[in-house]
Design a protein around this motif. Sequence first.
Motif, PDB file in Angstrom:
ATOM      1  N   VAL A  45      55.919   9.284  79.676  1.00 34.53           N
ATOM      2  CA  VAL A  45      56.691   9.389  78.375  1.00 34.53           C
ATOM      3  C   VAL A  45      56.583  11.119  77.913  1.00 34.53           C
ATOM      4  O   VAL A  45      57.851  11.526  77.526  1.00 34.53           O
ATOM      5  CB  VAL A  45      56.007   8.819  77.080  1.00 34.53           C
ATOM      6  N   SER A 222      53.712   3.198  68.057  1.00 37.68           N
ATOM      7  CA  SER A 222      55.053   3.313  67.868  1.00 37.68           C
ATOM      8  C   SER A 222      55.475   4.620  67.326  1.00 37.68           C
ATOM      9  O   SER A 222      56.838   4.958  67.946  1.00 37.68           O
ATOM     10  CB  SER A 222      55.276   2.239  66.782  1.00 37.68           C
ATOM     11  N   LYS A 225      56.334   6.592  70.607  1.00 37.49           N
ATOM     12  CA  LYS A 225      57.603   5.909  71.228  1.00 37.49           C
ATOM     13  C   LYS A 225      58.914   6.247  70.451  1.00 37.49           C
ATOM     14  O   LYS A 225      60.130   6.730  71.121  1.00 37.49           O
ATOM     15  CB  LYS A 225      57.673   4.628  71.312  1.00 37.49           C
ATOM     16  N   ASP A 232      59.453   0.583  75.354  1.00 37.98           N
ATOM     17  CA  ASP A 232      57.984   0.288  75.897  1.00 37.98           C
ATOM     18  C   ASP A 232      57.847   1.288  76.675  1.00 37.98           C
ATOM     19  O   ASP A 232      58.434   2.165  77.254  1.00 37.98           O
ATOM     20  CB  ASP A 232      58.233  -1.097  76.555  1.00 37.98           C
ATOM     21  N   TYR A 233      56.199   1.308  76.713  1.00 41.89           N
ATOM     22  CA  TYR A 233      55.630   2.290  77.674  1.00 41.89           C
ATOM     23  C   TYR A 233      55.732   1.980  79.165  1.00 41.89           C
ATOM     24  O   TYR A 233      55.768   2.737  80.015  1.00 41.89           O
ATOM     25  CB  TYR A 233      54.106   2.386  77.410  1.00 41.89           C
ATOM     26  N   ASP A 245      51.374  -0.914  75.432  1.00 45.68           N
ATOM     27  CA  ASP A 245      52.071  -1.549  74.381  1.00 45.68           C
ATOM     28  C   ASP A 245      51.165  -2.868  74.199  1.00 45.68           C
ATOM     29  O   ASP A 245      51.026  -3.281  73.000  1.00 45.68           O
ATOM     30  CB  ASP A 245      53.341  -2.120  75.074  1.00 45.68           C
TER      31      ASP A 245
END
Length: 267
Positions: A45, A222, A225, A232-233, A245
Amino acid sequence: MFVTRLLSGIVLVLAAIILLFYGDVWLVGALLVLSQIGIYELLRVFRLDRHPAALVVYMEAAVYYILLYLGHGWWTMGLLVLELVILLVLYVARFPRDRIDRVAECFFVSVYVPLLLSFIYQTRCLQGGTWLVWLIIIGSWGSDTCAYVVGVLAGRHHFSALSPKKTIEGCVGGVVGAALIGYGFACFFPYQDMFLLSPRLVFPLVVVISAVISQFGDLAASAIKRNYEIKDYGNLIPGHGGVLDRFDSVIFVAPFVYYLLVLASYI
C-alpha cells in the motif's frame, strides 16, 4: 459472496480454535506468518514492497517472534531501536532518492503489524491463558458480529464517513453484545479466584473496552485504505480480503486485553 464469506469465516474460526488451544510454537509460527503477510500488504500500500528497507522490516519481525518464543521479549525495545538505526543508515545511503517519510512508514509497519499482533501469543502465555486469550476474539470478532447483526436489523444513523455501513446502533449493539458474551464466558471460566475481583465483572469490562477499541481499529485501517484509494489490503481470504482486512480489529484489541488482564490481576 455471502456463502464464500461465511465458509471463509468458519475456516478462520476453526483454525483459531486449534491454534489458540495448542499455543506454543504453533501459535507463534502462525502469528509470524500472518505478520509477514500483513507486512507485505501494508508495504505494498505504501509502495515500499520492493524497497530495500522492506527486508529490514521482514527480518525484524522474524527475529522478534523468535526472541518472544525463547522468552526474551524484553529485547523488543532494543530490537526496535536497532531497526530504526538501520533504516536511518539506509536512508542516508540512499539520500536524496529517499525521503524521511519512507523511514517513518517502515517503522510504523513494524509496530502496527507484528508487535501488536504478538499480544495474542503473550495473552495466551498468561496464567489461564488458554481461556483468557478468547477475550481478544470476543472483543474483536465477537463485537464485530454483534454490531453487524444489530446494524442490519436496527441501524439508522451513520457512525463515520470512513465506513458508510457502520451505524451508531450497530456500534452500541457490538459493545453490549460483547459484554453479554464476556459475562457468559466468565460463568464457565474455571479459575474464579484468579483475580481479586470476580471474572464476571472483569471479563465484561475488558471486552466492553475492547469492543470500543475494536471500532477504532477497524476505522483506522479503513482510513489508511482511503488515503491510498484502495478497496482491500489483499485477496488472500475469500470474501474478506487480506490479512489486515480480517485482523484489523484484532491487532488493536490484543494489546489492550493483555494489559487490562495484567492490571486486573493487581486490582
